[in-house]
Design an enzyme around this catalytic site. Structure first.
Site, PDB file in Angstrom:
ATOM      1  N   GLY A  38      13.152 113.660  -7.150  1.00 42.50           N
ATOM      2  CA  GLY A  38      12.009 112.797  -6.877  1.00 42.50           C
ATOM      3  C   GLY A  38      12.234 111.324  -7.146  1.00 42.50           C
ATOM      4  O   GLY A  38      11.385 110.500  -6.822  1.00 42.50           O
ATOM      5  N   CYS A  39      13.369 110.967  -7.721  1.00 37.20           N
ATOM      6  CA  CYS A  39      13.651 109.559  -8.019  1.00 37.20           C
ATOM      7  C   CYS A  39      13.785 108.797  -6.707  1.00 37.20           C
ATOM      8  O   CYS A  39      14.622 109.134  -5.865  1.00 37.20           O
ATOM      9  CB  CYS A  39      14.939 109.452  -8.835  1.00 37.20           C
ATOM     10  N   ARG A  40      12.978 107.767  -6.523  1.00 36.27           N
ATOM     11  CA  ARG A  40      12.992 107.003  -5.272  1.00 36.27           C
ATOM     12  C   ARG A  40      14.333 106.305  -5.052  1.00 36.27           C
ATOM     13  O   ARG A  40      14.827 106.226  -3.926  1.00 36.27           O
ATOM     14  CB  ARG A  40      11.871 105.979  -5.269  1.00 36.27           C
TER      15      ARG A  40
END
Length: 140
Positions: free
Chosen positions: A11-13
């Protein structure tokens, strides 16, 4: 085309943008969660060797940002123990590219190593969360 094992925080952009650049440059990504791996000093150190201990840390980690953890303040062995106990502190992504183990997304190094194309002008190592209370910090 390179096959890259890509350890990141789900989920880390920033990780998503890094993967998109690798894929758009023709590389195959095998994504793995840095949180699911059982890191030990012996398994983590090969990614980090060659870097200064201060560079081993994720500068966007909440504990680093708020001063709870000071990168470079611990000797190598203690720093490795800390990073293994809290993988969110590890500089990411960690990548396996052929026979190379890589920590962090150094665009210039990766451009030479495997080729990158259409590199955006923005810093892909910077936290891409929109606010201080971003999903990255909430899940850290």
């Amino acid at each position: 085309m390179a096959h890259i094992v890509f350890y990141t925080k789900p989920g880390c952009r920033g990780g998503i943008m890094q993967k998109q650049l690798l894929i758009s440059s023709g590389h195959e990504i095998e994504e793995r969660s840095i949180l699911d791996e059982k890191w030990t000093p012996d398994t983590l150190y090969p990614y980090l060797k060659g870097l200064n201990v201060k560079e081993w840390y994720n500068k966007n980690a909440v504990a680093v940002k708020n001063g709870t953890v000071i990168p470079g303040s611990l000797p190598e062995d203690k720093a490795l123990e800390l990073l293994c106990s809290d993988p969110l502190l590890i500089k990411r992504p960690l990548m396996i590219v052929g026979d190379k183990l890589v920590a962090g997304f150094n665009v210039e190094y990766l451009k030479e190593l495997i080729g990158l194309y259409n590199i955006p002008e923005e810093d892909l190592t910077k936290c891409q969360g929109k606010t201080e209370a971003s999903i990255c910090e909430k899940n850290s």
